[in-house]
Design an enzyme around this catalytic site. Structure first.
Site, PDB file in Angstrom:
ATOM      1  N   VAL A  69       0.861  -1.189   0.000  1.00  0.00           N
ATOM      2  CA  VAL A  69       0.000   0.000   0.000  1.00  0.00           C
ATOM      3  C   VAL A  69       0.894   1.235   0.000  1.00  0.00           C
ATOM      4  CG1 VAL A  69      -1.752   1.310   1.269  1.00  0.00           C
ATOM      5  CG2 VAL A  69      -1.861  -1.185   1.239  1.00  0.00           C
ATOM      6  N   LYS A 128      -6.716  -2.536  -1.373  1.00  0.00           N
ATOM      7  CA  LYS A 128      -5.866  -1.828  -0.413  1.00  0.00           C
ATOM      8  C   LYS A 128      -6.608  -1.578   0.908  1.00  0.00           C
ATOM      9  CE  LYS A 128      -2.749   0.078  -3.833  1.00  0.00           C
ATOM     10  NZ  LYS A 128      -2.596   1.046  -4.924  1.00  0.00           N
ATOM     11  N   GLY A 161       7.133   5.014  -7.764  1.00  0.00           N
ATOM     12  CA  GLY A 161       7.619   4.273  -8.922  1.00  0.00           C
ATOM     13  C   GLY A 161       8.234   2.976  -8.449  1.00  0.00           C
TER      14      GLY A 161
END
Lengths: 343, 343
Positions: free
Chosen positions: A156, A228, A325
């Protein structure tokens, strides 16, 4: 100085970013954390696998995989690697990084990979949400019984500290509720619609830059966000909750007119993830909500994300992550490893 | 089950909120952290002091102090307590909570209190910025040499995890720079000016609700913010930096016209704290800055605060705290204690 053997199961963008991060941090791990490491095993999806009990040449492994070669060329054992479980059993590792593709339906085969590693006494670190949503308690208990750890910080908000925050720095805090913007694809789409793009064009843009998938429904319909929420409720509230149990509305029903009207009022739509403890358990939801400029959610744009925690000891505590990223997901895995092995 | 004796030096709003939090969390500390505690000493500024090696009745001590009595009525030792150092030496404590009034000039007498405690092998936990800014390294090294801890989570952003974030959950992360809104009084004043109040009326309001002091210059001129920048740079970047070395501009130069003009452009003024590593050390600054709706700082209103961290491993990580108060400062001290004593 303790020495750790590491195995990488899955060597895609995240696995390779993690390998590079280990190389970059090698000296710092020695001086700051008094530890050294070797990578004794790497298993890829389509580029073969290799084990070397004396440590593989990690730079060379990266080069082979990125130039389209096969890792079997540097495999240094008499017998070939039959499958992923065989790889884990013969990897000579103290810690397994599990980064195979996720299955949201049942969390397999990642759960079996992690269970196999834990039973052998390896720490298991993963960015894979499947095992958290489908087997968190069982895997955590198995890890404890073996004296190792099952950590999953990067599932998460990439590498931002969420699970370790409650585990490590908020002792004796009870999580009462949370609200957050946790799906970057929908946040990016809504932002582009605010700038005048149609929904379809915004989806196309998200696909073009590699954020949205060919079938964008997992994001647009709120499934990724629900998974999530499910992971956060399961771990941080200790209430097992499946993604299907999250009350879920995607962003497909929002029109450009809705978004323009919100902007005229100084507000923005966000796909808000939320959960609150109730008398009988928990109420969990994913749905578009109007957010005003008084909320820290308002300024969370593009692929950034935010979570706001309400606990019994602080007012409201929020964590915001910008510019995520593969390298930030990789950092979460490195942090999990260091938190697992250091005193 | 380990048992800890605690001493409270300073029993004002924060000290008493901490005492109440310990009472509320007593059972949870036993079940979740396997520890019990007694408060063996309390020393106040104007309500006397008491020591009882068998544990003081904490409820009664709170009642005595809050009803204007004197703690000497429950002092349970033959000799009287001479002064604060005598109190520390005879407190029978394993941990000292240092919450005496702060001195920004030299950090005394808090530094001497903490040094005395550490030399005797007590953990020292404080919400006092003076010792952090003036003696962090010396006190941390002294603590390490005695096998105990000097923690000070509540010195910046109350109980929100900032120092423990880097110590506990961001291993192998290098802090490159930070930006934040860390002074709640000026943030409240600027917010009220956005709603049309004059600077003077906004200051008067902040004083009326007990946020700003009679002489508001410590906040308005940016001193409190500069001290927080100094503490963060000293601890998180390991570069000792005094508050006078922070390039500091307060909010006194901002007019209502400046603020209205910013609002017309969809922007807000915030008193921004910032620091960046440079080739030769660090560049640190406190100054009003224009913030747009794209920044998470934009939505940080009233007494809330935010800090944004740039590290070598994550994109940008921000922590936001809303609704602080003595109870959240108290939580930071409890968290420091638990982080000091648990494995």
């Amino acid at each position: 100085m303790p020495h750790y053997n590491l195995a990488f199961l899955g060597f895609g963008n995240v696995g390779r970013a993690l390998a590079r991060l280990f190389l970059r941090k090698q000296d710092e791990l020695k001086t700051r954390y008094d530890l050294t490491f070797s990578v004794t095993g790497i298993a890829t999806g389509r580029r073969g696998a290799a084990i070397d009990p004396n440590g593989l040449d990690l730079e060379r492994a990266l080069q082979i995989v990125e130039s389209g070669g096969n890792l079997s060329s540097i495999h240094n054992q008499q017998s070939a690697i039959k499958d992923n479980l065989d790889f884990i059993r013969n990897s000579h590792a103290h810690a397994l990084f599990e980064n195979t593709p996720v299955s949201y339906n049942d969390g397999e085969p990642a759960i079996t990979h992690i269970r196999t590693a834990l039973e052998l006494g390896l720490h298991a670190l993963t960015a894979n949400k499947g095992p958290v949503v489908h087997a968190h308690r069982a895997l955590t208990e198995l890890a404890a019984s073996k004296g190792v750890h099952f950590f999953h910080e990067s599932t998460v908000m990439d590498g931002a500290p969420i699970f370790s925050l409650f585990r490590g720095t908020l002792p004796a805090a009870q999580l009462l509720s949370f609200r957050g913007v946790l799906n970057s694809t929908t946040n990016l789409i809504l932002g582009r619609m605010e700038n005048g793009e149609t929904f379809d064009d915004a989806v196309k843009y998200a696909q073009a830059i590699g954020i949205a998938e060919t079938d964008p429904s997992g994001d647009v319909d709120g499934w990724d966000a629900a998974i999530k929420v499910s992971a956060l409720v399961t771990v941080l509230m200790d209430i097992p909750l499946k993604p299907h149990d999250v009350d879920r509305t995607g962003i497909g029903g929002l029109t450009s007119a809705d978004i323009a009207r919100a902007q005229a009022e100084g507000k923005r739509y966000k796909l808000v993830c939320s959960a609150s403890r109730t008398e009988n358990g928990v109420s969990a939801r994913v749905a578009p909500e109007l957010v005003s400029g008084e909320s820290p959610m308002y300024g969370v744009s593009g692929t950034s994300s935010i979570i706001q925690f309400e606990t019994d000891v602080l007012g409201q505590l929020s964590v915001v992550e910008d510019n995520p990223g593969p390298h930030t997901t990789a950092y979460g895995l490195l942090a999990d490893f260091l938190n697992a092995v250091r005193k």
